[in-house]
Design an enzyme around this catalytic site. Structure first.
Site, PDB file in Angstrom:
ATOM      1  N   ASN A 136       0.846  -1.194   0.000  1.00  0.00           N
ATOM      2  CA  ASN A 136       0.000   0.000   0.000  1.00  0.00           C
ATOM      3  C   ASN A 136       0.879   1.241   0.000  1.00  0.00           C
ATOM      4  O   ASN A 136       2.105   1.150   0.029  1.00  0.00           O
ATOM      5  CB  ASN A 136      -0.982  -0.027   1.176  1.00  0.00           C
ATOM      6  CG  ASN A 136      -0.266  -0.057   2.502  1.00  0.00           C
ATOM      7  OD1 ASN A 136       0.447   0.860   2.855  1.00  0.00           O
ATOM      8  ND2 ASN A 136      -0.428  -1.150   3.239  1.00  0.00           N
ATOM      9  N   ARG A 137       0.238   2.386  -0.013  1.00  0.00           N
ATOM     10  CA  ARG A 137       0.981   3.639  -0.257  1.00  0.00           C
ATOM     11  C   ARG A 137       1.436   4.346   1.013  1.00  0.00           C
ATOM     12  O   ARG A 137       1.787   5.525   0.983  1.00  0.00           O
ATOM     13  CB  ARG A 137       0.099   4.582  -1.074  1.00  0.00           C
ATOM     14  CG  ARG A 137      -0.209   4.026  -2.454  1.00  0.00           C
ATOM     15  CD  ARG A 137      -1.498   4.577  -2.988  1.00  0.00           C
ATOM     16  NE  ARG A 137      -1.390   5.980  -3.296  1.00  0.00           N
ATOM     17  CZ  ARG A 137      -1.207   6.455  -4.521  1.00  0.00           C
ATOM     18  NH1 ARG A 137      -1.137   5.626  -5.542  1.00  0.00           N
ATOM     19  NH2 ARG A 137      -1.128   7.726  -4.730  1.00  0.00           N
TER      20      ARG A 137
END
Ligand code: CTP
Length: 417
Positions: A209-210
């Site tokens: 994820n970011r």
């Protein structure tokens, strides 16, 4: 936290003396009142004017200056300091400090100074390694001094070795940590998680994820600066943060690894943990069976039509599990919720479901908020139904606001019968 703090900075006569100018500039910008004292030898490398211009205060270089001002002020300077920092500290000045000599302004102030002593030795590596220098450092540490370990790298002598003066950011982190010793989290043990977990598909690919990790790192640093003992458990982080100073950092990859690390820290700790702040962005699913070898196009793993099916299974919910875990009872638990829709509704239900003390919610779809940004706009949900909407703030200030709300919860637990 550096605002109006009185820092006496001793600068000794080594080539790194010029780097102390940057340190003074950063301390001054952060609001500290920096009184610089140069040793006589330091004035051969840098001038008092350099430091006066940066600190906006007078600089001392000679205890016996004809005006008598330095001699008159040395006791008061030492007595009123919040911190005595010697950076760079040469072998010679370390020896004088260890011996308790008072043959110049810096050593005279040091003898009159009850404040914490922070030393940043910087010298040629043989001088640093010498038994005399090491014995002097041990003596000073036994008396309570904190040492910023010199770094290894290119030295002015042309050699590569230990003895380099650390980066300003590292020195600032030490300054904050030492000044924060008596803060409102002194004596507390806290665990912070940061970054994102990654779930492997095969040895080279993962689902991630970011998360930048910035919020978690800011929380850990703020807790340290308030005196806490901090364990930071970090997954993958897209921001390139330097290794945090004075914080135990444990790296994890998958959600299961994060879960094991959090459980070990919270449930099996010899000394109890007071608070857990889960800022990590945790993967809710993992690939049921990651491939042992790299998945190749056209391999047997493919479906007949050339597509690839990955079966994901649910990961455990680390916070929800702790809610019903007796060994985690009494730990103040703070969760985060990154939402893109119906923030308030989702946040309130997460707080309830995971039995949290606080839930920090942000709308990651909003500008300036969420992944990778330096700022965050959050709402803090309390157990009793209160909701506080904070302004768009730098992540360090969001971290401070969160600890401000954790501290009374910790105190309330102590007074509970
Ligand atoms: N969290 C956790 N274990 C998980 C997933 C999340 O402990 N398996 C923690 C996160 O670190 C965060 C909080 O729970 O502090 C909320 O995370 P979030 O991903 O927003 O919540 P989920 O329960 O996963 O809900 P959803 O993804 O469905 O919004």
């Amino acid at each position: 936290m550096l605002k109006d703090k009185r820092i006496v900075l001793g600068v000794c006569g080594g080539i790194a003396a010029y780097k102390a100018a940057d340190l003074v500039s950063k301390l001054q910008q952060a609001g500290a009142l920096v009184d610089v004292i140069l040793t006589e030898r330091a004035t051969e490398f840098v001038t008092p004017l350099t430091f006066a211009a940066l600190s906006h205060r007078r600089v001392y270089a000679n205890l016996w200056e004809p005006s008598g001002e330095a001699a008159a002020r040395h006791i008061e300077l030492g007595q009123s300091a919040d911190l005595l920092l010697v950076a760079p500290a040469t072998a010679n000045t370390l020896a004088r400090l260890a011996q308790g000599m008072a043959d110049d302004m810096l050593t005279a102030v040091a003898l009159a100074c009850p404040a914490p002593l922070l030393l940043a030795p910087a010298m040629e590596s043989h001088m640093y390694a010498h038994a005399a220098t090491q014995a002097n450092l041990r003596t000073l540490v036994e008396r309570g001094a904190t040492i910023v370990p010199p770094e290894t790298g290119h030295l002015a002598s042309g050699e590569v070795g230990v003895g380099r003066f650390p980066e300003t950011a590292t020195l600032l982190a030490y300054v904050r940590r030492v000044l924060g010793r008596g803060g409102d989290l002194a004596g507390r043990r806290v665990v912070v998680t940061a970054g994102g977990t990654q779930e492997p598909l095969d040895p080279v690919r993962y689902i991630g994820n970011r998360s930048s990790g910035l919020m978690g790192f800011a929380l850990a640093e703020e807790a340290r600066d308030r005196g806490a003992e901090v364990l930071l458990i970090a997954g993958a982080t897209t921001a390139t943060e330097p290794e945090p100073v004075g914080i135990e950092l444990r790296r994890v990859g998958t959600t299961l690894e994060l879960r094991a690390a959090v459980r070990a820290a919270v449930r099996e700790a010899v000394v109890g943990v007071d608070a857990l702040v889960m800022a990590a962005a945790v993967a809710d699913y993992r690939v049921e069976q990651p491939a042992a070898q790299k998945i190749k196009k056209g391999s047997a793993a493919e479906n007949a039509d050339g597509s690839l099916t990955l079966r994901l299974v649910t990961n455990p919910d680390i916070l929800a599990e702790l809610a019903t875990d007796e060994r985690a009872a009494g730990v103040v638990r703070v969760g985060f919720a990154a939402e893109t829709t119906e923030v308030a509704k989702n946040a309130a239900s997460k707080l309830e479901r995971k039995q949290l003390d606080l839930l920090v919610a942000n709308d990651v779809a909003k500008a300036g908020s969420g992944f990778g940004t330096e700022t965050n706009e959050v709402a803090i949900f309390h157990r009793d139904g209160r909701v506080e909407q904070l302004a768009l703030l730098p992540k360090a200030e969001v971290a401070a606001a969160i600890w401000d709300r954790v501290v009374p919860l910790l105190r309330a637990r102590e007074t509970r019968p």
